[in-house]
Scaffold this motif. Structure first.
Motif, PDB file in Angstrom:
ATOM      1  N   PRO A   7       2.085  -6.875   3.213  1.00  0.00           N
ATOM      2  CA  PRO A   7       1.231  -5.686   3.177  1.00  0.00           C
ATOM      3  C   PRO A   7       0.781  -5.297   4.577  1.00  0.00           C
ATOM      4  CG  PRO A   7       0.599  -7.214   1.448  1.00  0.00           C
ATOM      5  CD  PRO A   7       1.611  -7.929   2.302  1.00  0.00           C
ATOM      6  N   MET A   8       0.876  -4.005   4.865  1.00  0.00           N
ATOM      7  CA  MET A   8       0.435  -3.507   6.160  1.00  0.00           C
ATOM      8  C   MET A   8      -1.053  -3.218   6.107  1.00  0.00           C
ATOM      9  SD  MET A   8       1.757  -0.164   8.296  1.00  0.00           S
ATOM     10  CE  MET A   8       3.253  -0.995   8.838  1.00  0.00           C
ATOM     11  N   LEU A   9      -1.779  -3.680   7.106  1.00  0.00           N
ATOM     12  CA  LEU A   9      -3.226  -3.490   7.163  1.00  0.00           C
ATOM     13  C   LEU A   9      -3.549  -2.383   8.157  1.00  0.00           C
ATOM     14  CD1 LEU A   9      -5.948  -4.664   6.120  1.00  0.00           C
ATOM     15  CD2 LEU A   9      -5.985  -6.068   8.190  1.00  0.00           C
ATOM     16  N   LEU A  10      -4.227  -1.355   7.679  1.00  0.00           N
ATOM     17  CA  LEU A  10      -4.662  -0.257   8.541  1.00  0.00           C
ATOM     18  C   LEU A  10      -6.187  -0.211   8.529  1.00  0.00           C
ATOM     19  CD1 LEU A  10      -2.221   2.636   7.504  1.00  0.00           C
ATOM     20  CD2 LEU A  10      -2.043   1.099   9.467  1.00  0.00           C
ATOM     21  N   HIS A  11      -6.763   0.005   9.693  1.00  0.00           N
ATOM     22  CA  HIS A  11      -8.214   0.061   9.800  1.00  0.00           C
ATOM     23  C   HIS A  11      -8.701   1.475   9.482  1.00  0.00           C
ATOM     24  CE1 HIS A  11      -8.245  -3.975  11.327  1.00  0.00           C
ATOM     25  NE2 HIS A  11      -7.455  -3.645  12.335  1.00  0.00           N
ATOM     26  N   LEU A  40     -15.610   7.058   8.114  1.00  0.00           N
ATOM     27  CA  LEU A  40     -15.062   7.542   6.848  1.00  0.00           C
ATOM     28  C   LEU A  40     -15.230   6.540   5.721  1.00  0.00           C
ATOM     29  CD1 LEU A  40     -11.733   9.186   8.086  1.00  0.00           C
ATOM     30  CD2 LEU A  40     -13.940  10.285   7.666  1.00  0.00           C
ATOM     31  N   GLN A  41     -15.712   5.349   6.015  1.00  0.00           N
ATOM     32  CA  GLN A  41     -15.911   4.357   4.973  1.00  0.00           C
ATOM     33  C   GLN A  41     -16.996   4.839   4.018  1.00  0.00           C
ATOM     34  OE1 GLN A  41     -16.501   0.442   6.616  1.00  0.00           O
ATOM     35  NE2 GLN A  41     -14.668   0.564   7.881  1.00  0.00           N
ATOM     36  N   GLY A  42     -16.714   4.697   2.738  1.00  0.00           N
ATOM     37  CA  GLY A  42     -17.632   5.204   1.727  1.00  0.00           C
ATOM     38  C   GLY A  42     -17.272   6.600   1.261  1.00  0.00           C
ATOM     39  N   GLU A  43     -16.314   7.259   1.948  1.00  0.00           N
ATOM     40  CA  GLU A  43     -15.859   8.581   1.527  1.00  0.00           C
ATOM     41  C   GLU A  43     -14.788   8.402   0.451  1.00  0.00           C
ATOM     42  OE1 GLU A  43     -17.043  11.450   2.398  1.00  0.00           O
ATOM     43  OE2 GLU A  43     -18.429  10.764   3.934  1.00  0.00           O
ATOM     44  N   LEU A  80       3.596   4.758  -2.066  1.00  0.00           N
ATOM     45  CA  LEU A  80       3.056   3.488  -1.605  1.00  0.00           C
ATOM     46  C   LEU A  80       1.878   3.078  -2.478  1.00  0.00           C
ATOM     47  CD1 LEU A  80       3.028   4.183   2.232  1.00  0.00           C
ATOM     48  CD2 LEU A  80       4.696   2.815   0.978  1.00  0.00           C
ATOM     49  N   ARG A  81       1.691   1.789  -2.638  1.00  0.00           N
ATOM     50  CA  ARG A  81       0.524   1.271  -3.346  1.00  0.00           C
ATOM     51  C   ARG A  81      -0.526   0.923  -2.296  1.00  0.00           C
ATOM     52  NH1 ARG A  81       0.565  -3.751  -7.660  1.00  0.00           N
ATOM     53  NH2 ARG A  81      -1.682  -4.006  -7.865  1.00  0.00           N
ATOM     54  N   ILE A  82      -1.678   1.568  -2.391  1.00  0.00           N
ATOM     55  CA  ILE A  82      -2.698   1.437  -1.360  1.00  0.00           C
ATOM     56  C   ILE A  82      -3.981   0.897  -1.975  1.00  0.00           C
ATOM     57  CG2 ILE A  82      -3.997   2.635   0.444  1.00  0.00           C
ATOM     58  CD1 ILE A  82      -1.817   4.805   0.374  1.00  0.00           C
ATOM     59  N   GLU A  83      -4.521  -0.136  -1.372  1.00  0.00           N
ATOM     60  CA  GLU A  83      -5.806  -0.684  -1.780  1.00  0.00           C
ATOM     61  C   GLU A  83      -6.732  -0.706  -0.572  1.00  0.00           C
ATOM     62  OE1 GLU A  83      -4.600  -3.653  -5.447  1.00  0.00           O
ATOM     63  OE2 GLU A  83      -4.922  -4.538  -3.475  1.00  0.00           O
ATOM     64  N   ARG A  84      -8.033  -0.860  -0.842  1.00  0.00           N
ATOM     65  CA  ARG A  84      -9.001  -0.945   0.239  1.00  0.00           C
ATOM     66  C   ARG A  84      -9.830  -2.206   0.080  1.00  0.00           C
ATOM     67  NH1 ARG A  84     -13.466   3.620   0.587  1.00  0.00           N
ATOM     68  NH2 ARG A  84     -14.577   2.169  -0.784  1.00  0.00           N
ATOM     69  N   THR A  85      -9.998  -2.930   1.170  1.00  0.00           N
ATOM     70  CA  THR A  85     -10.787  -4.154   1.122  1.00  0.00           C
ATOM     71  C   THR A  85     -12.279  -3.821   1.136  1.00  0.00           C
ATOM     72  OG1 THR A  85     -10.980  -4.450   3.520  1.00  0.00           O
ATOM     73  CG2 THR A  85      -8.967  -5.297   2.460  1.00  0.00           C
ATOM     74  N   ALA A  86     -13.100  -4.824   0.845  1.00  0.00           N
ATOM     75  CA  ALA A  86     -14.546  -4.627   0.881  1.00  0.00           C
ATOM     76  C   ALA A  86     -15.022  -4.293   2.291  1.00  0.00           C
ATOM     77  CB  ALA A  86     -15.253  -5.886   0.377  1.00  0.00           C
ATOM     78  N   GLN A  87     -14.229  -4.672   3.312  1.00  0.00           N
ATOM     79  CA  GLN A  87     -14.581  -4.384   4.703  1.00  0.00           C
ATOM     80  C   GLN A  87     -14.144  -2.982   5.135  1.00  0.00           C
ATOM     81  OE1 GLN A  87     -12.972  -7.372   3.764  1.00  0.00           O
ATOM     82  NE2 GLN A  87     -15.037  -8.229   3.583  1.00  0.00           N
ATOM     83  N   LEU A 126     -14.710  -1.429  -6.968  1.00  0.00           N
ATOM     84  CA  LEU A 126     -15.506  -2.588  -7.356  1.00  0.00           C
ATOM     85  C   LEU A 126     -16.919  -2.474  -6.793  1.00  0.00           C
ATOM     86  CD1 LEU A 126     -12.922  -5.484  -6.797  1.00  0.00           C
ATOM     87  CD2 LEU A 126     -13.192  -3.959  -8.771  1.00  0.00           C
ATOM     88  N   PRO A 127     -17.867  -3.222  -7.351  1.00  0.00           N
ATOM     89  CA  PRO A 127     -19.235  -3.192  -6.821  1.00  0.00           C
ATOM     90  C   PRO A 127     -19.339  -3.505  -5.333  1.00  0.00           C
ATOM     91  CG  PRO A 127     -19.250  -4.185  -8.989  1.00  0.00           C
ATOM     92  CD  PRO A 127     -17.806  -3.976  -8.626  1.00  0.00           C
ATOM     93  N   ASN A 128     -18.405  -4.310  -4.791  1.00  0.00           N
ATOM     94  CA  ASN A 128     -18.450  -4.623  -3.357  1.00  0.00           C
ATOM     95  C   ASN A 128     -17.780  -3.556  -2.493  1.00  0.00           C
ATOM     96  OD1 ASN A 128     -15.719  -5.029  -3.835  1.00  0.00           O
ATOM     97  ND2 ASN A 128     -15.647  -7.067  -2.927  1.00  0.00           N
ATOM     98  N   LYS A 129     -17.389  -2.424  -3.138  1.00  0.00           N
ATOM     99  CA  LYS A 129     -16.792  -1.250  -2.479  1.00  0.00           C
ATOM    100  C   LYS A 129     -15.297  -1.393  -2.203  1.00  0.00           C
ATOM    101  CE  LYS A 129     -20.775   0.704  -2.561  1.00  0.00           C
ATOM    102  NZ  LYS A 129     -21.052   1.699  -3.636  1.00  0.00           N
TER     103      LYS A 129
END
Length: 207
Positions: A15-19, A24-27, A41-48, A93-96
């Motif tokens: 998986p490629m990690l993009l910052h 824009l976090q929370g948008e 592409l299948r895209i997910e976002r980490t809690a960070q 998720l609750p942790n965003k």
């Protein structure tokens, strides 16, 4: 080689990690639109707030994913207390973090309180039940961390299925993961009464 092709090749291997920019976090709406214009592409976002980009699966994994989703869907249609979802469904998720498990199930009572707009976007909740299927390119450690994240954010039950070793990792709240060696079926009596996952259809790909 164009950028899209390079991303697909890299994502297949790992998986490629993009910052995602902090501003824009929370948008959530912007991230949703970003995913819609990159449907291949299948895209997910980490809690960070970082984006994890994965390419479409290979044939064997795709067949297994469909079997998982079909078995869960068929049971959910008869059981009628919840809704089954496939791997294209995103959850906030609750942790965003924004995750898309390979198969999932949510009680209808929890979905009933969502607005029509919320139902059209990533669902703002953690599923009651999740399944993750390990593909040849997946890191077991990464998937185990993801399963723990689901439990910590409200899931009542999670299964991590590894076809290569024929192991199933069972996750439940306030309990250490249980490892099952080459089971032929799974019956989650406490959370999904009456559901039975036939694992022979997962272990033995029909081609």
């Amino acid at each position: 080689m164009n950028l899209s092709h390079a991303v697909k090749q890299e994502a297949y291997l790992n998986p490629m990690l993009l910052h995602w920019p902090p501003s824009l976090q929370g948008e959530e709406e912007l991230f949703f639109e970003f995913c819609q214009v990159n449907r291949e592409l299948r895209i997910e976002r980490t809690a960070q707030g970082d984006c994890e980009i994965m390419a479409p699966t290979g044939g064997e994994t795709g067949s297994r994913n469909l079997s998982l989703a079909a078995q869960l869907y068929n049971w959910a249609e008869l059981e009628s207390n919840g809704i089954a979802f496939d791997s294209s469904t995103g959850y906030i998720l609750p942790n965003k973090a924004i995750r898309s498990p390979d198969a999932s199930w949510v009680k209808k009572s929890r979905l009933a309180v969502l607005t029509p707009q919320q139902k059209q976007r990533f669902l703002p909740l953690c599923p009651d039940f999740v399944i993750e299927l390990r593909s040849p390119s997946d890191s077991l450690k990464t998937l185990q961390a993801k399963m723990q994240e689901y439990i910590e954010n409200g899931a009542s039950l999670g299964w991590l299925i590894d076809p290569e070793t024929r192991h199933v990792f069972v996750y439940q709240p306030d309990m250490p993961p249980v490892i099952l060696d080459n089971p032929t079926a799974l019956l989650p009596d406490r959370v999904l009464m009456g559901f039975k996952l036939d694992l022979q259809k997962i272990w033995d790909v029909p081609f």
